[in-house]
Scaffold this motif. Structure first.
Motif, PDB file in Angstrom:
ATOM      1  N   ALA A  37       7.991  -1.403   0.200  1.00 25.32           N
ATOM      2  CA  ALA A  37       7.557  -0.927  -1.124  1.00 25.32           C
ATOM      3  C   ALA A  37       6.626  -1.985  -1.714  1.00 25.32           C
ATOM      4  N   PRO A  38       5.413  -2.099  -1.168  1.00 27.21           N
ATOM      5  CA  PRO A  38       4.537  -3.206  -1.570  1.00 27.21           C
ATOM      6  C   PRO A  38       4.039  -3.085  -3.009  1.00 27.21           C
ATOM      7  N   VAL A  39       3.958  -4.255  -3.649  1.00 24.76           N
ATOM      8  CA  VAL A  39       3.334  -4.377  -4.967  1.00 24.76           C
ATOM      9  C   VAL A  39       2.004  -5.079  -4.705  1.00 24.76           C
ATOM     10  N   VAL A  40       0.914  -4.332  -4.829  1.00 18.82           N
ATOM     11  CA  VAL A  40      -0.405  -4.876  -4.507  1.00 18.82           C
ATOM     12  C   VAL A  40      -0.923  -5.689  -5.686  1.00 18.82           C
ATOM     13  N   LEU A  41      -1.260  -6.956  -5.396  1.00 19.76           N
ATOM     14  CA  LEU A  41      -1.824  -7.844  -6.414  1.00 19.76           C
ATOM     15  C   LEU A  41      -3.340  -7.878  -6.341  1.00 19.76           C
TER      16      LEU A  41
END
Length: 192
Positions: free
Chosen positions: A62-66
């Motif tokens: 569940a990536p949180v893209v920065l």
């Protein structure tokens, strides 16, 4: 993210005792004995590693893209991981000039590896994992060099044959890893 952070704290915490000096480590060894210290150290390291691998796997699902790294970062990551593999080989090949000159190639390997992954990936999990590893390796390298200077450690000089062998082994390891092993071990194929 909780498991990743706990794993990093435990894994890097056990591997950070020498950053501030040897006093705490020596106290622990004297308190529990050398054999028990090694067992506790190994178990804490393994538990920390297992937690960070598990936590990173969950965070990666569940990536949180920065940010989105530019394509050139992938090429820079290839170069940095090649350097990391050469440094890794330098740890084990006796009398090579790389170890003779730089003194702590394992820590430099982690530094190059972490920087490569930090530049080529833009998720929160990557930033936490590889940013932590990069900071740890910078601090440990500095502390290790200072300890060498304080204790006047002299490293054996390297020779040309061992240095060439180190470069060849590092390059071969890099080819195997980027061509096959990264996909097999990590689940992400880096070279098409």
């Amino acid at each position: 993210m909780l498991f990743l952070v706990l794993g990093l704290l435990l894994f890097l915490g056990t591997h950070s005792m020498r950053i501030r000096g040897d006093a705490l480590r020596e106290q622990l060894i004297q308190g529990v004995g050398p054999a028990r210290f090694k067992v506790i150290y190994a178990l804490a390291s393994l538990l920390g590693f297992a937690l960070l691998v598990y936590g990173f796997g969950i965070a990666r699902d569940a990536p949180v893209v920065l940010w989105t790294p530019p394509p050139a970062m992938k090429h820079l990551a290839y170069l940095l991981t090649l350097i990391a593999m050469v440094f890794m080989a330098a740890v084990y090949v006796p009398r090579n000039a790389i170890k003779a000159k730089l003194h702590h190639p394992m820590v430099l390997s982690v530094k190059a590896w972490a920087l490569a992954h930090l530049l080529a990936n833009g998720t929160l999990a990557h930033a936490v994992l590889f940013g932590s590893m990069l900071m740890w390796s910078v601090l440990l390298f500095r502390a290790s060099r200072a300890r060498d200077k304080r204790h006047q450690v002299v490293y054996a000089p390297g020779n040309k044959g061992s240095t060439i062998l180190t470069l060849e082994i590092g390059f071969a390891m890099w080819l195997i890893f980027v061509g096959w092993a990264h996909g097999w071990l990590i689940g992400v194929q880096v070279m098409p």
